[in-house]
Design a protein around this motif. Structure first.
Motif, mmCIF file in Angstrom:
data_model
loop_
_atom_site.group_PDB
_atom_site.id
_atom_site.type_symbol
_atom_site.label_atom_id
_atom_site.label_comp_id
_atom_site.label_asym_id
_atom_site.label_seq_id
_atom_site.Cartn_x
_atom_site.Cartn_y
_atom_site.Cartn_z
ATOM 1 N N PRO A 82 92.159 29.162 -8.731
ATOM 2 C CA PRO A 82 92.747 27.827 -8.566
ATOM 3 C C PRO A 82 93.122 27.252 -9.939
ATOM 4 O O PRO A 82 92.672 27.755 -10.977
ATOM 5 C CB PRO A 82 91.624 27.027 -7.914
ATOM 6 C CG PRO A 82 90.374 27.723 -8.324
ATOM 7 C CD PRO A 82 90.728 29.179 -8.435
ATOM 8 N N PRO A 83 93.914 26.200 -9.972
ATOM 9 C CA PRO A 83 94.339 25.608 -11.243
ATOM 10 C C PRO A 83 93.178 25.133 -12.116
ATOM 11 O O PRO A 83 93.305 25.060 -13.329
ATOM 12 C CB PRO A 83 95.214 24.433 -10.824
ATOM 13 C CG PRO A 83 95.584 24.688 -9.413
ATOM 14 C CD PRO A 83 94.515 25.544 -8.821
ATOM 15 N N SER A 84 92.057 24.787 -11.494
ATOM 16 C CA SER A 84 90.864 24.397 -12.242
ATOM 17 C C SER A 84 89.644 24.784 -11.412
ATOM 18 O O SER A 84 89.754 25.050 -10.224
ATOM 19 C CB SER A 84 90.862 22.889 -12.520
ATOM 20 O OG SER A 84 90.872 22.172 -11.311
ATOM 21 N N GLN A 85 88.470 24.798 -12.059
ATOM 22 C CA GLN A 85 87.261 25.139 -11.309
ATOM 23 C C GLN A 85 86.928 23.997 -10.349
ATOM 24 O O GLN A 85 87.116 22.829 -10.657
ATOM 25 C CB GLN A 85 86.102 25.418 -12.251
ATOM 26 C CG GLN A 85 86.264 26.746 -12.965
ATOM 27 C CD GLN A 85 84.994 27.189 -13.639
ATOM 28 O OE1 GLN A 85 84.365 26.413 -14.328
ATOM 29 N NE2 GLN A 85 84.626 28.444 -13.424
ATOM 30 N N LEU A 86 86.416 24.370 -9.199
ATOM 31 C CA LEU A 86 86.200 23.417 -8.125
ATOM 32 C C LEU A 86 84.720 23.266 -7.806
ATOM 33 O O LEU A 86 83.879 23.991 -8.332
ATOM 34 C CB LEU A 86 86.993 23.858 -6.901
ATOM 35 C CG LEU A 86 88.489 24.104 -7.185
ATOM 36 C CD1 LEU A 86 89.191 24.620 -5.956
ATOM 37 C CD2 LEU A 86 89.160 22.855 -7.710
ATOM 38 N N ASP A 87 84.382 22.319 -6.931
ATOM 39 C CA ASP A 87 82.989 21.983 -6.633
ATOM 40 C C ASP A 87 82.319 22.938 -5.652
ATOM 41 O O ASP A 87 81.137 23.234 -5.787
ATOM 42 C CB ASP A 87 82.908 20.555 -6.074
ATOM 43 C CG ASP A 87 83.429 19.535 -7.057
ATOM 44 O OD1 ASP A 87 83.063 19.617 -8.239
ATOM 45 O OD2 ASP A 87 84.221 18.671 -6.647
ATOM 46 N N ALA A 88 83.050 23.368 -4.647
ATOM 47 C CA ALA A 88 82.449 24.211 -3.613
ATOM 48 C C ALA A 88 83.513 25.085 -2.984
ATOM 49 O O ALA A 88 84.689 24.738 -2.973
ATOM 50 C CB ALA A 88 81.788 23.347 -2.537
ATOM 51 N N ALA A 89 83.073 26.216 -2.465
ATOM 52 C CA ALA A 89 83.965 27.130 -1.748
ATOM 53 C C ALA A 89 83.354 27.435 -0.395
ATOM 54 O O ALA A 89 82.164 27.724 -0.300
ATOM 55 C CB ALA A 89 84.154 28.419 -2.538
ATOM 56 N N LEU A 90 84.165 27.354 0.646
ATOM 57 C CA LEU A 90 83.742 27.711 1.997
ATOM 58 C C LEU A 90 84.495 28.980 2.362
ATOM 59 O O LEU A 90 85.718 28.974 2.424
ATOM 60 C CB LEU A 90 84.085 26.588 2.983
ATOM 61 C CG LEU A 90 83.499 25.221 2.671
ATOM 62 C CD1 LEU A 90 84.013 24.180 3.658
ATOM 63 C CD2 LEU A 90 81.993 25.267 2.680
ATOM 64 N N LEU A 91 83.773 30.057 2.593
ATOM 65 C CA LEU A 91 84.394 31.330 2.939
ATOM 66 C C LEU A 91 84.380 31.503 4.446
ATOM 67 O O LEU A 91 83.338 31.766 5.040
ATOM 68 C CB LEU A 91 83.648 32.498 2.287
ATOM 69 C CG LEU A 91 84.069 32.864 0.882
ATOM 70 C CD1 LEU A 91 83.678 31.816 -0.120
ATOM 71 C CD2 LEU A 91 83.504 34.199 0.503
ATOM 72 N N PHE A 92 85.541 31.342 5.063
ATOM 73 C CA PHE A 92 85.683 31.579 6.491
ATOM 74 C C PHE A 92 86.073 33.020 6.748
ATOM 75 O O PHE A 92 85.760 33.571 7.782
ATOM 76 C CB PHE A 92 86.721 30.637 7.095
ATOM 77 C CG PHE A 92 86.323 29.193 7.005
ATOM 78 C CD1 PHE A 92 85.327 28.690 7.826
ATOM 79 C CD2 PHE A 92 86.926 28.345 6.103
ATOM 80 C CE1 PHE A 92 84.946 27.365 7.749
ATOM 81 C CE2 PHE A 92 86.551 27.017 6.019
ATOM 82 C CZ PHE A 92 85.562 26.526 6.839
ATOM 83 N N ALA A 93 86.801 33.601 5.829
ATOM 84 C CA ALA A 93 87.224 34.993 5.978
ATOM 85 C C ALA A 93 85.991 35.889 5.879
ATOM 86 O O ALA A 93 85.162 35.708 4.987
ATOM 87 C CB ALA A 93 88.227 35.351 4.886
ATOM 88 N N PRO A 94 85.855 36.871 6.751
ATOM 89 C CA PRO A 94 84.665 37.728 6.760
ATOM 90 C C PRO A 94 84.770 38.886 5.759
ATOM 91 O O PRO A 94 84.440 40.018 6.059
ATOM 92 C CB PRO A 94 84.623 38.229 8.206
ATOM 93 C CG PRO A 94 86.057 38.315 8.595
ATOM 94 C CD PRO A 94 86.728 37.151 7.906
ATOM 95 N N VAL A 95 85.222 38.569 4.555
ATOM 96 C CA VAL A 95 85.512 39.590 3.547
ATOM 97 C C VAL A 95 84.547 39.425 2.380
ATOM 98 O O VAL A 95 84.687 38.509 1.569
ATOM 99 C CB VAL A 95 86.974 39.472 3.064
ATOM 100 C CG1 VAL A 95 87.297 40.538 2.030
ATOM 101 C CG2 VAL A 95 87.929 39.540 4.253
ATOM 102 N N GLY A 96 83.556 40.318 2.295
ATOM 103 C CA GLY A 96 82.546 40.230 1.245
ATOM 104 C C GLY A 96 83.119 40.262 -0.153
ATOM 105 O O GLY A 96 82.567 39.651 -1.080
ATOM 106 N N ALA A 97 84.233 40.930 -0.359
ATOM 107 C CA ALA A 97 84.839 41.010 -1.688
ATOM 108 C C ALA A 97 85.288 39.640 -2.203
ATOM 109 O O ALA A 97 85.498 39.467 -3.412
ATOM 110 C CB ALA A 97 86.022 41.969 -1.662
ATOM 111 N N LEU A 98 85.396 38.655 -1.318
ATOM 112 C CA LEU A 98 85.784 37.308 -1.753
ATOM 113 C C LEU A 98 84.632 36.543 -2.405
ATOM 114 O O LEU A 98 84.860 35.560 -3.103
ATOM 115 C CB LEU A 98 86.325 36.504 -0.571
ATOM 116 C CG LEU A 98 87.662 36.966 -0.009
ATOM 117 C CD1 LEU A 98 88.025 36.155 1.224
ATOM 118 C CD2 LEU A 98 88.757 36.864 -1.063
ATOM 119 N N VAL A 99 83.392 36.981 -2.187
ATOM 120 C CA VAL A 99 82.248 36.244 -2.732
ATOM 121 C C VAL A 99 82.299 36.161 -4.260
ATOM 122 O O VAL A 99 82.211 35.057 -4.821
ATOM 123 C CB VAL A 99 80.914 36.824 -2.214
ATOM 124 C CG1 VAL A 99 79.730 36.211 -2.950
ATOM 125 C CG2 VAL A 99 80.792 36.584 -0.706
#
Length: 193
Positions: A82-99
Motif C-alpha cells: 500500500p502507499p503507506s503502512q496501515l493499522d490492520a489487515a483482514l485476510l479474507f482470501a484463504p491464501v497463506g502466502a498473503l500472511v
C-alpha cells in the motif's frame, strides 16, 4: 485499547463480528480479498470514517474498481504494498502466502487477522515481520452475539448488498464463476420453487 466496529462476515453462510474487534482500533485497514465479506466490511468501515485499502488477485481490475466504487481509498493487487503502512489487515482470501505480505503492510503494533475458516499453509517468514509488536491472529468461530452486534450496526449504517443469483442446481457454476472473478459481491443460491 478499544474495539473497532463489529461487523458481519458472510462467508459460507456464517456471520461474525469479531474480526474487527480482533484488529482493535484501526482507522486505516486493509482487506486482502474483496468479495462477499469484504464488500460488506468496507461499507461499514467507510460509514464509520475509516479508510479502506483493498487488495485483490493480480490482474483483477474489476474487483479493484468495485472496491473504489464502494469508497476504498486505494485498490491494487495483493503483490503490491500500500502507499503507506496501515493499522490492520483482514485476510479474507484463504491464501497463506498473503500472511507475510500483510505483515509487511502493517505498521509497528499493527494487527493481521486471518478471517477465513480455512487457509493454505503459511510459508516461513522472517521473525522481523512480527517484531515491533505486530500481532497475527485468526478468528473463525462465530457466535449469536456476533450476529446480534452486526444487526445493531447494520441498522445504523445500511449496507448495499451486491449479489449474483444462481439456481441451487447450478452451485458448481457459481463456484466456477467465483473462482474466475466473474461477479462482484456475493453469489446467492436459490432453491427451486
Amino acid at each position: 485499547m478499544r474495539s473497532i466496529f463489529p461487523f458481519l462476515l458472510l462467508h459460507r453462510t456464517k456471520c461474525c463480528s469479531r474480526y474487527a474487534r480482533a484488529a482493535y482500533v484501526a482507522p486505516i485497514f486493509i482487506s486482502y480479498g474483496f468479495g462477499a465479506a469484504a464488500h460488506i466490511v468496507a461499507q461499514l468501515a467507510i460509514a464509520q470514517q475509516r479508510s479502506v485499502y483493498a487488495f485483490t488477485r493480480r490482474g483483477d481490475l474489476r474487483s479493484q474498481q468495485f472496491a473504489r466504487e464502494l469508497g476504498a481509498v486505494w485498490a491494487g493487487d495483493s503483490t503490491m504494498q500500500p502507499p503507506s503502512q496501515l493499522d490492520a489487515a483482514l485476510l479474507f482470501a484463504p491464501v497463506g502466502a498473503l500472511v507475510p505480505i500483510a505483515l509487511r503492510a502493517v505498521r509497528k503494533g499493527g494487527v493481521v487477522v486471518c478471517a477465513g475458516i480455512h487457509m493454505t499453509d503459511i510459508p516461513a517468514f522472517a521473525y522481523s515481520l512480527l517484531s515491533e509488536e505486530r500481532v497475527l491472529r485468526s478468528v473463525a468461530n462465530l457466535t449469536r452475539a456476533d450476529g446480534e452486534a452486526f444487526l445493531a450496526l447494520a441498522a445504523q449504517h445500511p449496507i448495499q448488498m451486491h449479489t449474483t443469483p444462481f439456481a441451487l442446481s447450478a452451485a458448481n457454476d457459481a463456484l466456477d464463476a467465483l473462482r474466475a472473478g466473474a461477479f462482484d459481491g456475493a453469489a446467492v443460491l436459490l432453491p427451486a420453487h
